[in-house]
Scaffold this motif. Sequence first.
Motif, PDB file in Angstrom:
ATOM      1  N   TYR A 112      60.755   5.211  22.389  1.00 42.14           N
ATOM      2  CA  TYR A 112      59.940   4.058  22.008  1.00 42.14           C
ATOM      3  C   TYR A 112      60.299   3.589  20.603  1.00 42.14           C
ATOM      4  O   TYR A 112      60.472   2.402  20.339  1.00 42.14           O
ATOM      5  CB  TYR A 112      58.456   4.432  22.041  1.00 42.14           C
ATOM      6  N   ARG A 113      60.390   4.535  19.670  1.00 46.18           N
ATOM      7  CA  ARG A 113      60.699   4.178  18.285  1.00 46.18           C
ATOM      8  C   ARG A 113      62.104   3.610  18.158  1.00 46.18           C
ATOM      9  O   ARG A 113      62.329   2.636  17.430  1.00 46.18           O
ATOM     10  CB  ARG A 113      60.536   5.406  17.379  1.00 46.18           C
ATOM     11  N   ARG A 116      62.044   0.045  19.570  1.00 44.16           N
ATOM     12  CA  ARG A 116      61.252  -0.865  18.740  1.00 44.16           C
ATOM     13  C   ARG A 116      62.004  -1.251  17.471  1.00 44.16           C
ATOM     14  O   ARG A 116      61.997  -2.414  17.063  1.00 44.16           O
ATOM     15  CB  ARG A 116      59.923  -0.203  18.375  1.00 44.16           C
ATOM     16  N   GLU A 117      62.674  -0.283  16.861  1.00 45.65           N
ATOM     17  CA  GLU A 117      63.387  -0.550  15.607  1.00 45.65           C
ATOM     18  C   GLU A 117      64.553  -1.498  15.812  1.00 45.65           C
ATOM     19  O   GLU A 117      64.890  -2.280  14.924  1.00 45.65           O
ATOM     20  CB  GLU A 117      63.888   0.776  15.015  1.00 45.65           C
ATOM     21  N   TYR A 403      50.423  -0.344  23.014  1.00 44.96           N
ATOM     22  CA  TYR A 403      50.889  -1.193  21.917  1.00 44.96           C
ATOM     23  C   TYR A 403      52.134  -1.979  22.339  1.00 44.96           C
ATOM     24  O   TYR A 403      52.236  -3.188  22.101  1.00 44.96           O
ATOM     25  CB  TYR A 403      51.177  -0.329  20.697  1.00 44.96           C
ATOM     26  N   LEU A 404      53.099  -1.300  22.976  1.00 43.90           N
ATOM     27  CA  LEU A 404      54.328  -1.969  23.404  1.00 43.90           C
ATOM     28  C   LEU A 404      54.043  -3.019  24.477  1.00 43.90           C
ATOM     29  O   LEU A 404      54.662  -4.089  24.486  1.00 43.90           O
ATOM     30  CB  LEU A 404      55.318  -0.933  23.931  1.00 43.90           C
ATOM     31  N   GLN A 407      52.689  -6.040  22.717  1.00 39.89           N
ATOM     32  CA  GLN A 407      53.764  -6.769  22.048  1.00 39.89           C
ATOM     33  C   GLN A 407      54.620  -7.558  23.041  1.00 39.89           C
ATOM     34  O   GLN A 407      55.005  -8.694  22.786  1.00 39.89           O
ATOM     35  CB  GLN A 407      54.643  -5.780  21.275  1.00 39.89           C
ATOM     36  N   ARG A 408      54.901  -6.943  24.208  1.00 41.02           N
ATOM     37  CA  ARG A 408      55.699  -7.637  25.217  1.00 41.02           C
ATOM     38  C   ARG A 408      54.969  -8.882  25.725  1.00 41.02           C
ATOM     39  O   ARG A 408      55.572  -9.955  25.912  1.00 41.02           O
ATOM     40  CB  ARG A 408      55.983  -6.688  26.380  1.00 41.02           C
TER      41      ARG A 408
END
Length: 427
Positions: A112-113, A116-117, A403-404, A407-408
Motif C-alpha cells: 500500500y505504501r 501510494r508514494e 483510506y485508499l 482516495q480512489r
Amino acid sequence: MAKLCKISSMISKRAMIRLVCFGAVAYVSVFAVFQWPRQPVMTNVIQRMCERSPAFRPTCSCQERKTTPSRPSPQPSVIHTANPTKRLPEKQHVAFVKTHKAASSTVLNILYRFARERGLVIILPKLGNYLTGTYLNKTRILPPPKGKKFDILCNHAIFNYTSFSSYLPTDTEYIGIVREPFQRFVSAVNYYRFTHPKKYLQRIPGRRGAILKTYLENPMAWEPENPMQSMTNNRMAIDFGFPAQLLRNESLFDEYLISLNKTFRVVMIAEQFDESLVLVKRTLNWSLKDVVYTIKNRARFKTRASGIEGKLLMNFYQVSNLDKKLYDFSLKRFRKQIEQEGPDFHKEVEYFRTLRENVASFCTRWQRKPKLEIPPSNWSRGFSVTRRECTLIRLEELPFVSYLQSQRKNDLLGLGANYDFMKSIPL
C-alpha cells in the motif's frame, strides 16, 4: 474570574499570540493525520467453487495471456546487492497472494505504501477488503482513473493466473507467502474463534486450552461442509488456487506445485520474515525504506498449543497434507534462493533487522525530533522517516484500505474512470 484576568494580564500579547497559534497548528495536524475514513469489513464468504481446468494452468500459453500496451519506464532505484550507487529500474507491477494468517497483512501495508508514494493503481474492491473468489469480478472492483491501468494486486483474492493476468501488465512479478501449517492453524483458530468469529469454530466446546485438542481429535467433524468456508483446513493451498473440491487429490497437487514454481518469483516464509523481505527487495530492486514494517493484525486472544503431540498432531497433518506439501516445497525453494544470493545477503538481513527496529522505536515512542535520519549503508542510500510516514507504517489493514478506497473514489470523481480498459477485461 478575577484570578484569570490577573493571569492573562501577566502574559504578554506576543506570548498569547504564539500560544493560540501553537494550539491551532497542533489541532489541524492531529486532525489531518488521524482523520481516516472507515468502512465495515465485507464478511460474506466466497461461495463459488473453483473450476478445474483454468486452476491447473497458472502458467497458461501466450495465447491465453492478455497483451498490455507498453508503459513508460519506471523510476530508477538505487538498490543493488553491495553497490548502492548502481541504479536499477525498480519493478512496480506486483501481484501478491494474500494468504490468511501468514503475516500477509504486514506485507499488504508495505505494498500500500509503495503504491501510494509512486502514484500506482492498486486493484481495490468497492467494499471491504476482499476482491472475490476464484475469479476476479470487475463489477466489484473500483476502476482505475482515466489514463491509467492497474499496477498492483494485493488484497484478498484466490490465486488464478488467467484471471490475475487479465488485469495486470505482462511484466508483473508474482509474490506469495506461506507459514508453517500447524502454527498457521493455531493462529487461525485464535483469530477466527475470538477476534473475527466463524460459526463453525464457535461450535467447538471447551475453554481456550481445550479447543485445539477437541478439534484435532476429529478435525473433519468440525469443518464446514463447503471447504471454501474453512480457514483451518488446507487454507494455504486454497489461497494459492488449488480447487477446494480436490483437496484429497495429492497427485494433482504435486503437478500444481510445479506450475506455481514457474509463476512465482518469490514465495516468502513467514518464520523468516526479514529474510523474505530482503529477498523481495532484491528481486524487485526496491529500497530498504520500502520494506520497513511493524507487525499487523495480531489476534487479541491466544489459544495455547501445549500438549498437542503424537496422535493429535498426526491427525492435523493427515488432513492438512496439501498445506504441508506447499510449505515444504516453498521452504526448500526459498533456501536455495538464499544460497544463490551469497554471504552478503545475511549481512543485509542483520542490517535491515536493526534498521526496522530503530524505525519501529521512532514511530511508536514520543520523541521531539520530527524525522528519523538513516545514514547510507552498503545496501541503501541514506533516507529519512517522517512522522507522517510513521502513521502509514503503523496503520492497520482495514483503515488503510478504506483510506485508499476513499482516495480512489475522489480521483474517479475528478478525473473520470478508464472504462475502455475495464470493458476489455472479461468478467
